[in-house]
Design an enzyme around this catalytic site. Structure first.
Site, PDB file in Angstrom:
ATOM      1  CE  LYS A  47      50.132 -11.055 -57.588  1.00  0.00           C
ATOM      2  NZ  LYS A  47      48.749 -10.610 -57.590  1.00  0.00           N
ATOM      3  CG  ASP A  70      49.526  -9.492 -54.052  1.00  0.00           C
ATOM      4  OD1 ASP A  70      48.789  -9.692 -54.811  1.00  0.00           O
ATOM      5  OD2 ASP A  70      49.825 -10.339 -53.461  1.00  0.00           O
TER       6      ASP A  70
HETATM    7  O1  2IT Z   1      45.895  -9.913 -57.230  1.00  0.00           O
HETATM    8  C1  2IT Z   1      45.646  -8.973 -57.813  1.00  0.00           C
HETATM    9  O2  2IT Z   1      44.568  -8.985 -58.599  1.00  0.00           O
HETATM   10  C2  2IT Z   1      46.050  -7.752 -57.410  1.00  0.00           C
HETATM   11  N1  2IT Z   1      47.322  -7.888 -56.534  1.00  0.00           N
HETATM   12  C3  2IT Z   1      46.081  -6.659 -57.997  1.00  0.00           C
HETATM   13  C4  2IT Z   1      46.866  -6.542 -59.605  1.00  0.00           C
HETATM   14  C5  2IT Z   1      46.702  -5.303 -60.052  1.00  0.00           C
HETATM   15  O3  2IT Z   1      47.077  -5.358 -61.403  1.00  0.00           O
HETATM   16  O4  2IT Z   1      46.034  -4.341 -60.026  1.00  0.00           O
END
Ligand code: 2IT
Length: 447
Positions: free
Chosen positions: A124, A164
């Site tokens: 993240k 996100d």
């Molecule tokens: O919380 C999540 O799963 C997302 N923000 C998507 C992450 C992604 O790599 O598509």
């Protein structure tokens, strides 16, 4: 070491990292029993290793606003766990972003990605940059400045960011443009959530919301309940709430509430297609106000300042906005008003007290890492298409997404069915994710 002791050590080590500790606590409580049945996990100190990120990048992001003033923000990328694949997870741009928030999200992402059945590790990132009130040029300059530092940490086989909160197709576009200039790499697979003409997967924007409704549908079906005709409250009005509103309506449910930081919009006759389309305009405006919906559709939507979606009586509650957005008080109000199902679409959308209250009062409850995994799963499908230099039709992506959500539901049932026959979806999701990551870590040795 027992899981409670590991937790106590973490609390002493990171006393201020509330969201991170909350996310770890939930997982450790769920897995305690299976952990005790696997001495090989304890011997290899799997949990002690799993709760710490592999590495954290922190960087300064300096950019110039429209008035010519120099602005400085902090940027982060947390590569949490690579046991089952390259680091994968979104970027969050929000004024409240801290390392604790991103650590909780990266930790959750690791288990969520394991549930998708695709080979992706957890990560993240993001920044305390606040997109509210920013112009398009300011967003672009910030994204470019952010990528100036991030590009060196990521790669299509290494770490693949996506969107996100505060990061959608527009931001991914600006970041991808800058990545190409810096890295001189033209592999589209380095970011997901791209535009449809340059490597993006059809249905990625809809995927989180669609997947959440497929999951909700399976959960209700298992309990013998038809989603048709049920009333739904969503929170937020961003990308996730938008996709959820489309699919809920398509499945015959009636979305009667959406919300924003300013309050709630009650839509007694159910959200219409025009209103769903308007959610996109509201998101792109960077105003962060749901009242705009009531201003635009005065006959259909009634705005109340300072209230949440959970104050509207509904059958199904779907938190789609931010962590801890549904408190125990909200759960009490929902249950008193007849709510029978809550599926977390946001990451850790419900506070622990709310989850406990739902579970004690027979409300069907499922956690974000299972419910919202369709977003990252479709990112995984986007990576596959990019690696093969092809593009699938919407029907193919949708069918794959649906089958992944069905599999996630089945994993929850397999690991979450209790002796009395009820299904604990929190335990189910956490144990299923944990077993897969733990086993992979064990097989890869002490690293
Ligand atoms: O919380 C999540 O799963 C997302 N923000 C998507 C992450 C992604 O790599 O598509």
């Amino acid at each position: 070491m027992r899981t409670q002791d590991i937790m106590a050590k973490l609390q002493a080590k990171y006393p201020l990292e509330k969201e991170y500790l909350q996310a770890v606590q939930e997982v450790l409580e769920s897995i305690e029993e299976v952990y005790n049945q696997h001495p090989e996990f304890e011997q290899a100190k799997i949990v002690e290793r799993m709760v710490e990120p592999d590495r954290i990048f922190t960087f300064r992001v300096t950019w110039v606003d429209d008035r010519g003033e120099v602005q400085t923000n902090l940027g982060y990328r947390i590569q949490f766990n690579s046991a089952i694949g390259p680091y994968k997870g979104g970027l969050r741009f929000h004024r409240a972003v801290t390392p604790s928030m991103l650590k909780f999200l990266g930790f959750e992402q690791t288990f969520k990605n394991a549930l998708t059945t695709l080979p992706m590790g957890g990560a993240k990132g993001g920044s305390d940059f606040d997109p509210v009130g920013k112009s398009n040029s300011e967003i672009m300059r910030f994204c470019q400045a952010f990528m100036l530092e991030l590009w060196n940490c990521i790669g299509p086989d290494q770490d693949i960011p996506a969107g996100d909160v505060g990061v959608g197709g527009r931001e991914i576009g600006f970041m991808y443009g800058m990545y190409k200039k810096l890295a001189r790499q033209y592999n589209t697979g380095v970011l997901t959530g791209k535009g449809g003409t340059w490597g993006g997967s059809i249905l990625r924007p809809e995927a989180t919301g669609f997947g959440a409704l497929y999951f909700t549908h399976h959960l209700l079906e298992k309990a013998g309940i038809d989603i048709k005709g049920k009333t739904v409250a969503l929170s937020g009005f961003g990308n996730v709430a938008w996709g959820a509103a489309i699919k809920a309506t398509e499945l015959g449910a009636k979305v009667i509430a959406i919300s924003g930081p300013d309050g709630v919009c009650h839509i007694p006759d159910g959200i219409t297609k025009e209103m769903i389309d308007y959610m996109l305009i509201m998101r792109a405006s960077n105003r962060d106000r749901v009242e705009d919906m009531a201003t635009q559709f005065p006959d259909k939507a009634r705005f109340t300042a300072g209230k949440k979606s959970w104050s509207i009586p509904v059958d199904i509650a779907l938190p789609c906005a931010f962590q801890n957005e549904l408190a125990e008080e909200d759960a009490k109000e929902l249950v008193a008003n007849g709510c029978t199902c809550c599926c977390e679409v946001s990451n850790m959308g419900c506070q622990p007290g709310a989850i406990r209250y739902f579970q004690q009062h027979g409300v069907l409850f499922a956690p974000g890492k299972a419910v919202n995994a369709g977003g990252v799963a479709t990112s995984g499908l986007e990576m596959t298409q990019n690696a093969e230099h092809i593009s699938w039709e919407a029907e193919e992506v949708d069918a794959k997404l649906h089958s992944i959500m069905k599999s996630i539901h089945e994993q929850c049932v397999k690991f979450g069915t209790q002796p009395d026959g009820t299904i604990d979806y929190v335990k189910g999701a956490n144990i299923a994710g944990f077993m897969k990551v733990a086993q992979a870590m064990l097989e890869q040795g002490t690293i």
